[in-house]
Motif scaffolding. Structure first.
Motif, mmCIF file in Angstrom:
data_model
loop_
_atom_site.group_PDB
_atom_site.id
_atom_site.type_symbol
_atom_site.label_atom_id
_atom_site.label_comp_id
_atom_site.label_asym_id
_atom_site.label_seq_id
_atom_site.Cartn_x
_atom_site.Cartn_y
_atom_site.Cartn_z
ATOM 1 N N VAL A 1 -37.188 -58.641 -25.242
ATOM 2 C CA VAL A 1 -37.176 -57.322 -24.607
ATOM 3 C C VAL A 1 -38.552 -56.676 -24.715
ATOM 4 C CG1 VAL A 1 -36.104 -55.039 -24.586
ATOM 5 C CG2 VAL A 1 -34.711 -57.035 -25.100
ATOM 6 N N ARG A 2 -39.238 -56.871 -25.861
ATOM 7 C CA ARG A 2 -40.586 -56.321 -26.022
ATOM 8 C C ARG A 2 -41.543 -56.908 -24.980
ATOM 9 N NH1 ARG A 2 -41.250 -53.022 -30.122
ATOM 10 N NH2 ARG A 2 -39.948 -53.205 -31.988
ATOM 11 N N ASN A 3 -41.396 -58.185 -24.700
ATOM 12 C CA ASN A 3 -42.242 -58.820 -23.685
ATOM 13 C C ASN A 3 -42.027 -58.185 -22.315
ATOM 14 O OD1 ASN A 3 -43.435 -60.599 -25.499
ATOM 15 N ND2 ASN A 3 -41.874 -62.180 -25.175
ATOM 16 N N LYS A 4 -40.746 -57.828 -22.034
ATOM 17 C CA LYS A 4 -40.456 -57.152 -20.760
ATOM 18 C C LYS A 4 -41.110 -55.773 -20.720
ATOM 19 C CE LYS A 4 -36.020 -59.387 -19.712
ATOM 20 N NZ LYS A 4 -34.562 -59.151 -19.491
ATOM 21 N N VAL A 5 -41.066 -55.068 -21.848
ATOM 22 C CA VAL A 5 -41.703 -53.748 -21.927
ATOM 23 C C VAL A 5 -43.194 -53.869 -21.637
ATOM 24 C CG1 VAL A 5 -42.308 -51.821 -23.453
ATOM 25 C CG2 VAL A 5 -39.989 -52.764 -23.492
ATOM 26 N N ASN A 6 -43.839 -54.858 -22.285
ATOM 27 C CA ASN A 6 -45.283 -55.067 -22.090
ATOM 28 C C ASN A 6 -45.593 -55.383 -20.624
ATOM 29 O OD1 ASN A 6 -45.810 -54.612 -24.792
ATOM 30 N ND2 ASN A 6 -45.608 -56.790 -25.348
ATOM 31 N N LYS A 7 -44.706 -56.150 -19.983
ATOM 32 C CA LYS A 7 -44.921 -56.502 -18.581
ATOM 33 C C LYS A 7 -44.910 -55.248 -17.706
ATOM 34 C CE LYS A 7 -41.652 -57.815 -15.826
ATOM 35 N NZ LYS A 7 -40.529 -58.511 -15.177
ATOM 36 N N TYR A 8 -43.942 -54.361 -17.958
ATOM 37 C CA TYR A 8 -43.851 -53.140 -17.156
ATOM 38 C C TYR A 8 -45.003 -52.186 -17.437
ATOM 39 C CZ TYR A 8 -39.331 -54.227 -15.096
ATOM 40 O OH TYR A 8 -38.333 -54.790 -14.348
ATOM 41 N N TYR A 9 -45.506 -52.169 -18.690
ATOM 42 C CA TYR A 9 -46.678 -51.342 -18.992
ATOM 43 C C TYR A 9 -47.896 -51.836 -18.205
ATOM 44 C CZ TYR A 9 -45.089 -48.150 -22.649
ATOM 45 O OH TYR A 9 -44.479 -47.111 -23.329
ATOM 46 N N LYS A 10 -48.056 -53.156 -18.113
ATOM 47 C CA LYS A 10 -49.174 -53.719 -17.336
ATOM 48 C C LYS A 10 -49.050 -53.357 -15.858
ATOM 49 C CE LYS A 10 -50.053 -57.655 -20.393
ATOM 50 N NZ LYS A 10 -49.951 -59.133 -20.563
ATOM 51 N N LEU A 11 -47.822 -53.465 -15.334
ATOM 52 C CA LEU A 11 -47.600 -53.092 -13.941
ATOM 53 C C LEU A 11 -47.893 -51.610 -13.709
ATOM 54 C CD1 LEU A 11 -44.260 -55.038 -13.267
ATOM 55 C CD2 LEU A 11 -46.502 -55.529 -12.237
ATOM 56 N N LEU A 12 -47.479 -50.784 -14.684
ATOM 57 C CA LEU A 12 -47.709 -49.345 -14.583
ATOM 58 C C LEU A 12 -49.202 -49.034 -14.548
ATOM 59 C CD1 LEU A 12 -46.312 -46.536 -14.545
ATOM 60 C CD2 LEU A 12 -46.429 -46.554 -17.050
ATOM 61 N N HIS A 13 -49.971 -49.701 -15.446
ATOM 62 C CA HIS A 13 -51.414 -49.455 -15.525
ATOM 63 C C HIS A 13 -52.159 -49.967 -14.282
ATOM 64 C CE1 HIS A 13 -50.886 -49.323 -20.161
ATOM 65 N NE2 HIS A 13 -50.708 -48.128 -19.602
ATOM 66 N N SER A 14 -51.580 -50.955 -13.606
ATOM 67 C CA SER A 14 -52.241 -51.509 -12.421
ATOM 68 C C SER A 14 -52.063 -50.658 -11.178
ATOM 69 C CB SER A 14 -51.735 -52.927 -12.146
ATOM 70 O OG SER A 14 -50.376 -52.887 -11.713
ATOM 71 N N LEU A 15 -51.158 -49.702 -11.235
ATOM 72 C CA LEU A 15 -50.862 -48.900 -10.048
ATOM 73 C C LEU A 15 -52.049 -48.070 -9.575
ATOM 74 C CD1 LEU A 15 -47.214 -47.613 -10.748
ATOM 75 C CD2 LEU A 15 -47.946 -49.344 -9.100
ATOM 76 N N LEU B 1 -35.589 -49.957 -21.632
ATOM 77 C CA LEU B 1 -35.822 -51.117 -22.504
ATOM 78 C C LEU B 1 -36.164 -50.687 -23.931
ATOM 79 C CD1 LEU B 1 -37.867 -53.352 -20.029
ATOM 80 C CD2 LEU B 1 -35.579 -53.842 -20.903
ATOM 81 N N GLU B 2 -36.978 -49.647 -24.071
ATOM 82 C CA GLU B 2 -37.345 -49.168 -25.413
ATOM 83 C C GLU B 2 -36.128 -48.591 -26.130
ATOM 84 O OE1 GLU B 2 -40.610 -46.535 -24.653
ATOM 85 O OE2 GLU B 2 -42.103 -48.126 -25.016
ATOM 86 N N SER B 3 -35.242 -47.941 -25.370
ATOM 87 C CA SER B 3 -33.994 -47.432 -25.958
ATOM 88 C C SER B 3 -33.121 -48.598 -26.416
ATOM 89 C CB SER B 3 -33.245 -46.589 -24.930
ATOM 90 O OG SER B 3 -31.984 -46.202 -25.419
ATOM 91 N N ASN B 4 -33.109 -49.674 -25.622
ATOM 92 C CA ASN B 4 -32.347 -50.873 -25.973
ATOM 93 C C ASN B 4 -32.871 -51.491 -27.260
ATOM 94 O OD1 ASN B 4 -30.781 -53.142 -25.957
ATOM 95 N ND2 ASN B 4 -31.696 -54.064 -24.141
ATOM 96 N N ILE B 5 -34.211 -51.567 -27.389
ATOM 97 C CA ILE B 5 -34.826 -52.117 -28.603
ATOM 98 C C ILE B 5 -34.448 -51.285 -29.818
ATOM 99 C CG2 ILE B 5 -37.036 -52.454 -29.796
ATOM 100 C CD1 ILE B 5 -38.235 -53.220 -27.074
ATOM 101 N N GLU B 6 -34.519 -49.964 -29.666
ATOM 102 C CA GLU B 6 -34.205 -49.056 -30.783
ATOM 103 C C GLU B 6 -32.756 -49.238 -31.240
ATOM 104 O OE1 GLU B 6 -34.208 -44.258 -31.794
ATOM 105 O OE2 GLU B 6 -35.026 -44.996 -29.888
ATOM 106 N N LYS B 7 -31.844 -49.357 -30.270
ATOM 107 C CA LYS B 7 -30.421 -49.535 -30.617
ATOM 108 C C LYS B 7 -30.194 -50.879 -31.311
ATOM 109 C CE LYS B 7 -28.513 -46.615 -26.939
ATOM 110 N NZ LYS B 7 -27.784 -46.606 -25.653
ATOM 111 N N GLN B 8 -30.852 -51.945 -30.800
ATOM 112 C CA GLN B 8 -30.693 -53.265 -31.418
ATOM 113 C C GLN B 8 -31.238 -53.273 -32.838
ATOM 114 O OE1 GLN B 8 -31.215 -57.053 -29.488
ATOM 115 N NE2 GLN B 8 -31.447 -56.083 -27.475
#
Length: 545
Positions: free
Chosen positions: A417-431, A459-466
């Motif tokens: 899940v952390r890898n997915k978060v990092n992927k979306y952060y990269k996409l966000l920064h590329s905008l 996703l971050e909420s999911n990580i926190e709950k897990q």
């Protein structure tokens, strides 16, 4: 000229709302004061006495009061004498209505001795000003007293003190502290029997019938037999018998595994006795409040059974082996048991109930009982191996004092899940770059930015709950020996019986082609614990290298 003789009745009332004044306001003292008043009058004859001992003045639906109104209606009396206005009632609107409207229309004389009020001699000021003010004061006293009682009870509930008049069957109030409860050994034995019989497959009605046959006193009769002045709206006869309703009331009550729930309902106000149910979030609940008669696991097993269709076949006294546990893997309906006899041999099998009712609703999903038993036993063998691995990992965790936070951070699912978060952060920064270079429009930029931020937040909420779930599992369960002994208890791999099924299995989904899916009890904990065991195993290998 001959005086008009009034035919009178005394009206006496006392309730717990009178508090410390109970002695002076006692029924006997009220009667003595009225008798003393009668010595000074010659135009009144008392022919009857009506009393309500233990009834609130805010409610006029009292048996003595209603009987008095009936006597007035039948013209048996035409005068009422009370010690004072508060004995007549404390609800000022109804008090004023009776004294100013109802009694004058009926030709009834009303006398309140200590308030110096006599409707025969009272003027308009007395009736319409002085008396209503006194009535309002009595009403206010009752409201304030009700608020004090409610506040006092709430405070006691909030610190875990028991405030009920009666305790659930199987418990009693402690002799040394009436605000605490303890097990009643005699009744508790029958409560344990009820839970055990239910887990063995008996229906609620059969359990009730068995208790009646054994001569076990029903809860209401048992309370009275032990000296408790018990009254219940559930009882309609002089003696009570066990019923299916009484059984299910016991089986559903969490008090039997040590949970105290109070404040579940509340009177609408001090004038209305009707209770309104409160939402569960407003209840006062204490876990592990007292010693349980059954374990939490036994209680949860019974709740699982109650939630299922566990009707017993005609002529049987107990459920069959898989009763209430089999579901169709496609339509979700129950599977029903069928038998075929051929050349003296009986074959037991199960089919989908939806298919049995209407062929086009689902397919047959047929599976023989002996095949099902073998599949379940094979699964339990795998379950046993899994619990061995988890137990071994837990022992290693304890012996080597491994950092639980490090284990959680390196969990494969959390890393994924952390890898997915990092992927979306990269996409966000590329905008921003894509907008500047004209690859996307401003509308696309706004839309994608919102989408990526929403996904990251989820996703971050999911990580926190897990992480919280795994931390709780490690700290409060896997490192707790008592919980582990229950959770990781190995199934006995002998003949499959109902006790074993109920201990480990929540339900079994049956699919076509004789495929099954077993949903184990504690399945979420089991899967997560297996992942942690795998992570601990990797750590163990790294240390060995």
């Amino acid at each position: 000229m001959q005086k008009n003789i009034w035919i009178a009745a005394k009206y006496l009332r006392l309730s717990i709302e009178d508090g410390d004044k109970a002695e002076s306001e006692s029924i006997v003292n009220q009667s003595i004061l009225i008798d003393s008043y009668m010595k000074s009058t010659s135009d009144i004859t008392i022919v009857d006495t009506f009393k309500d001992d233990g009834f609130s003045g805010t409610d006029f639906n009292r048996p003595g009061f209603q009987a008095m109104l009936k006597a007035i209606e039948n013209k048996e009396i035409n005068c009422i004498i009370v010690k004072d206005l508060s004995r007549f009632g404390r609800e000022h609107i109804d008090v004023d209505r009776y004294i100013q409207k109802v009694f004058p229309q009926l030709g009834v004389r009303f006398i309140a001795i200590n308030d110096n009020y006599d409707s025969e001699t009272a003027n308009i000021t007395d009736t319409h000003l002085v008396l209503p003010v006194k009535s309002f004061v009595n009403d206010t006293y009752c409201r304030q007293n009700s608020q004090k009682v409610r506040s006092h009870l709430s405070a006691k509930r909030n610190i875990g003190e028991y405030v009920g008049n009666y305790v659930s069957y199987g418990y009693k109030k402690c002799d040394t502290d009436k605000s605490q409860i303890e097990i009643d050994p005699v009744a508790a034995k029958h409560v344990r029997d009820i839970f055990n019989w239910k887990m063995e497959g008996m229906s609620n009605q059969l359990i009730a019938d068995k208790l009646n046959e054994l001569g076990v006193l029903a809860p209401a009769d048992y309370k009275r037999a032990t000296g408790v002045n018990f009254k219940s709206s559930f009882q309609t006869h002089l003696t009570s018998r066990w019923s299916a309703v009484a059984i299910i009331r016991i089986l559903k009550n969490p008090i039997y595994y040590g949970v105290l729930q109070q404040g579940k309902s509340q009177r609408i106000n001090y004038k209305v006795k009707v209770q309104r149910a409160l939402p569960k979030e407003e209840w006062v609940i204490f876990e592990n409040h007292h010693e349980g008669i059954v374990t939490k696991e036994e209680y949860e097993t019974v709740q699982m059974l109650l939630a299922k269709d566990t009707r017993i076949a005609p002529g049987e006294t107990r459920l069959y082996l898989f009763g209430g546990l089999l579901s169709c893997g496609d339509c979700g309906g129950n599977l029903i048991r069928r038998t075929n006899s051929y050349k003296g041999e009986k074959t037991v099998f199960y089919i989908c109930s939806s298919y049995n009712k209407k062929k086009d609703q689902c397919s047959r999903h047929s599976i023989r009982e002996d095949v099902l038993i073998q599949l379940v036993m094979d699964s339990l063998k795998m379950y046993s191996k899994m619990t061995d691995a988890i137990r071994s990992a837990v022992e290693y965790l304890k012996e080597n004092s491994l950092d639980t936070q490090t284990l959680i951070q390196h969990d494969d699912q959390i890393l994924e899940v952390r890898n997915k978060v990092n992927k979306y952060y990269k996409l966000l920064h590329s905008l921003s770059g894509n907008l500047a270079s004209g690859v996307i429009s401003r509308d696309d930029y706004a839309l994608l930015r919102e989408r990526y931020q929403t996904e990251i937040k989820s996703l971050e909420s999911n990580i926190e709950k897990q992480e919280e779930y795994m931390e709780d599992l490690l700290e409060n369960k896997l490192l707790c020996e008592e919980w582990v002994n229950t959770f990781l208890e190995k199934p006995s791999l002998g003949d499959l019986d109902r006790d074993m099924l109920l201990q480990y299995v929540e339900k079994i989904n049956v699919f076509e082609g004789k495929k099954i899916e077993i949903v184990y009890r504690f399945q979420d904990e089991l899967v997560t614990a297996a992942r942690l065991a795998e992570q601990i195993g990797k750590t163990k290998q790294e240390v060995a290298v």
